[in-house]
Design a protein around this motif. Sequence first.
Motif, mmCIF file in Angstrom:
data_model
loop_
_atom_site.group_PDB
_atom_site.id
_atom_site.type_symbol
_atom_site.label_atom_id
_atom_site.label_comp_id
_atom_site.label_asym_id
_atom_site.label_seq_id
_atom_site.Cartn_x
_atom_site.Cartn_y
_atom_site.Cartn_z
ATOM 1 N N THR A 173 0.828 -1.204 0.000
ATOM 2 C CA THR A 173 0.000 0.000 0.000
ATOM 3 C C THR A 173 0.862 1.253 0.000
ATOM 4 O O THR A 173 0.571 2.221 -0.714
ATOM 5 C CB THR A 173 -0.934 0.001 1.224
ATOM 6 N N VAL B 87 -5.667 -0.802 -4.065
ATOM 7 C CA VAL B 87 -5.151 -0.839 -2.698
ATOM 8 C C VAL B 87 -6.210 -0.371 -1.708
ATOM 9 O O VAL B 87 -7.223 0.220 -2.085
ATOM 10 C CB VAL B 87 -3.891 0.045 -2.552
ATOM 11 N N LEU C 227 -0.759 4.334 3.045
ATOM 12 C CA LEU C 227 -1.071 4.878 1.727
ATOM 13 C C LEU C 227 -0.823 6.381 1.695
ATOM 14 O O LEU C 227 -0.227 6.906 0.744
ATOM 15 C CB LEU C 227 -2.531 4.580 1.367
#
Length: 224
Positions: free
Chosen positions: A5, A160, A167
């Motif tokens: 991610t 994702v 992230l």
Amino acid sequence: MSLTTALAGVVFGIALAAPPGPMNAIIAEESVVRGFPAGVRAGFGAMTADVVFFVLALAGAVAVIDQYPAVRPFLYLVGGVLMLYFAVGAAREATSAASFTGENADASRGFRKTFAISFTNPYQIGFWLTVGVGLLESGTLDVFSHVPAVGASLEDVLVVQTGSPALLAGFFGGIAIWIVVYPAALVAAGRRVDAFAPVVAAGSAAVLAGFGLLFLGAGTAGFI
């Protein structure tokens, strides 16, 4: 999963920061005329605006802009005027910068320019009203589908989890990588090619003028 991610966030950040536009035009101009630190500062100005928009999106304040239709045309007009103003400055530098100088006078100049344009850029605001909000909410994000020009052909390649600190860290990390690597590459080229600085300054002037006229046209159309 967190590493994947985070890496996806890095790719996403670079993909959004890299395409040609007014921000990269200013970063290029500052880099080749005033040196690597000036180019990084210019990039950091745009990134700082993204951080501010991120905080406002987190607080729900950015969405308020969507409730007032007249705000967007006004931002287009202000942004267009700013870009044309900076285009004139870049054109002057194109005629006065005989070569790469690395001059660092007025250290915060590039930062102020990119921050001001970012804060009046409806495209950037629109990103944080749509994709940016999606980054904050728990769910999934089709990363490559948002890459300009080629997104449609890359749908479902990398999906994702959103709402993840990994992230968001990767996303801003990707932008940070671009605003360091891009000026470094330009400065390296500028030192090898003596005429590089005025050429880049002229190109920056053309890009800023083009986007300035585009923004003024969109703003005027919004009020008609």
